[in-house]
Design an enzyme around this catalytic site. Structure first.
Site, short mmCIF file in Angstrom:
data_model
loop_
_atom_site.label_atom_id
_atom_site.label_comp_id
_atom_site.label_asym_id
_atom_site.label_seq_id
_atom_site.Cartn_x
_atom_site.Cartn_y
_atom_site.Cartn_z
CE LYS A 144 -3.58 2.36 2.67
NZ LYS A 144 -4.52 2.23 3.78
CE LYS B 81 -6.08 1.95 -0.35
NZ LYS B 81 -6.54 1.97 0.99
C1 PBG Z 1 -7.03 3.25 5.65
C2 PBG Z 1 -7.54 3.20 4.25
C3 PBG Z 1 -7.42 4.20 3.28
C4 PBG Z 1 -8.07 3.73 2.13
C5 PBG Z 1 -8.56 2.46 2.44
N1 PBG Z 1 -8.21 2.15 3.75
C6 PBG Z 1 -6.89 5.56 3.35
C7 PBG Z 1 -5.51 5.87 3.70
O1 PBG Z 1 -4.62 5.01 3.77
O2 PBG Z 1 -5.29 7.05 3.92
C8 PBG Z 1 -8.19 4.47 0.83
C9 PBG Z 1 -9.21 3.95 -0.11
C10 PBG Z 1 -9.51 4.85 -1.24
O3 PBG Z 1 -8.87 5.91 -1.45
O4 PBG Z 1 -10.44 4.53 -1.98
N2 PBG Z 1 -7.99 2.74 6.56
#
Ligand code: PBG
Length: 305
Positions: A174, A226
Site C-alpha cells: 500500500k 493499492k
Molecule cells: C485506511 C484506508 C485508506 C483507504 C482504504 N483504507 C486511506 C488511507 O490510507 O489514507 C483508501 C481507499 C480509497 O482511497 O479509496 N484505513
C-alpha cells in the site's frame, strides 16, 4: 472479468437517517444502516463477490486510541452484524481493520509521546479489533494500516479466539498516495499531515515484493496492491510471485478522476470504467475492490446475456 471478482467498498456513518452524498465521489454515499442493507442487497443481486465495509463514527466517538473500533457497539461492528444477517449467506462480508476512522488524530495507529506512530502498540489494538470484527460475524478482515507484523498478529489473535475460519485480506503493498484524498472525505478523516512513515514510497517497486512475502509468511489469505491504476507494474510483479489470490484496490482518486472527466463530457463513462477494470484484471488482479463494483457487475452480466 466476472462480477464475482468485484468487491464493493461501502461507507456506513453513525447517526445518519438517510444516505449522505460525497462531493468528491459522485454516486458514492455515506450510508445509514438501513440504506447500507438495501445497497448491499442490490450489489449481491447483481453478483458482486464481496463487500468491504468502512465505519465512520461521530466525532464524539473518536479518541486517541480508536476505542470505537474495538467496541462491539461501534458503528462498524454494528454494521458488520447487520450486513452479515442480511446477505452473509450470499456474499463475502469484509471489514476494514484500521484505526484511522476511529482516532481523533486520524492516523492508522496509536501515537508515541513524540507524535510518531507506535508500530507495536498499534499491533495489540489491531488484534483486539480483529477479534471484535470476527465476533460481529465478519468473514474476512482487511488490515490496511501498514504496520509491520500486522498480518501475523491478526492471524494469531483470530485463531486464539476460535475464529479459525475468518480470513485475512492483507493490504500488502500500500503506497502513500495522493489518490486517497476523496476517501478521506468519505470517512471524515481527522488526519493532518501524511502517512509516509508507514505507507510505501511510490518510487519503490521492489519493496512491494518484500512486503508481500512477509504477509504471505504471516498467513495472508489474499494479498492486495493499492492503488491499482498507477501501480499495474507492481500488481503484475506481485501476481507473478503470490501463491494466494491477488487483489487490487482501485481507489477513490481513480474513481473521482474518471467520474469528473465523464461528467465534463471528456470520456465515454461506461467504456472508460470497463477499460480501467479490465486493465487491472489484465495486470494480474484476481479480485478488484472498486466503487464501480455493482454497476460494472450489472454491465458485465447484461453483456454476456
Ligand atoms: C485506511 C484506508 C485508506 C483507504 C482504504 N483504507 C486511506 C488511507 O490510507 O489514507 C483508501 C481507499 C480509497 O482511497 O479509496 N484505513
Amino acid at each position: 472479468m466476472a462480477p464475482r471478482q468485484l468487491v464493493l467498498p461501502m461507507f456506513v456513518a453513525e447517526g445518519l437517517d438517510e444516505p449522505a452524498p460525497l462531493n468528491s465521489m459522485p454516486g458514492v454515499v455515506q450510508h445509514s444502516i438501513d440504506s447500507l442493507l438495501r445497497a448491499a442487497g442490490q450489489a449481491v443481486e447483481v453478483g458482486v463477490g464481496g463487500l468491504m465495509l468502512f465505519g465512520v463514527p461521530t466525532p464524539a466517538h473518536k479518541d486517541a486510541v480508536g476505542s470505537a473500533g474495538v467496541d462491539p457497539a461501534g458503528v462498524l461492528n454494528r454494521a458488520i452484524s447487520a450486513v452479515v444477517a442480511e446477505v452473509g449467506d450470499a456474499t463475502v462480508v469484509m471489514s476494514d481493520l484500521c484505526l484511522d476512522e476511529f482516532t481523533d488524530h486520524g492516523h492508522c495507529g496509536l501515537l508515541s509521546p513524540d507524535g510518531s506512530v507506535d508500530n507495536d502498540a498499534t499491533l495489540k489494538r489491531y488484534a483486539e479489533m480483529a477479534v471484535a470484527q470476527a465476533a460481529a460475524g465478519v468473514h474476512m478482515v482487511g488490515p490496511s494500516g501498514m504496520m509491520d507484523g500486522q498480518v501475523g498478529v491478526v492471524r494469531k489473535a483470530l485463531d486464539s479466539a476460535g475464529h479459525l475460519d475468518v480470513a485475512v485480506l492483507a493490504y500488502a503493498a500500500k503506497y502513500a498516495s495522493a489518490f486517497y484524498a476523496p476517501f478521506r472525505e468519505a470517512v471524515a478523516s481527522s488526519l493532518e499531515g501524511d502517512r509516509r512513515t508507514y505507507q510505501q514510497d511510490p518510487a519503490n517497486r521492489r519493496e512491494a515484493l518484500r512486503e508481500v512475502r512477509l504477509d504471505l509468511a504471516e498467513g495472508a489469505d489474499v494479498v492486495m496492491v493499492k492503488p491499482a491504476l498507477g501501480y499495474l507494474d507492481v500488481l503484475s510483479d506481485v501476481a507473478a510471485v503470490s501463491d494466494v489470490p491477488v487483489a487490487a484496490y482501485s481507489v477513490s482518486g481513480e474513481y473521482a478522476m474518471v467520474e469528473a472527466a465523464a461528467a465534463a463530457g471528456y470520456l465515454d463513462r461506461r467504456v472508460a470504467v470497463l477499460e480501467t477494470l479490465t486493465s487491472i484484471r489484465r495486470a494480474g488482479a484476481d479480485v478488484i475492490l472498486t466503487y464501480w463494483a455493482a454497476e460494472a457487475a450489472d454491465w458485465l452480466t447484461s453483456e454476456s446475456r
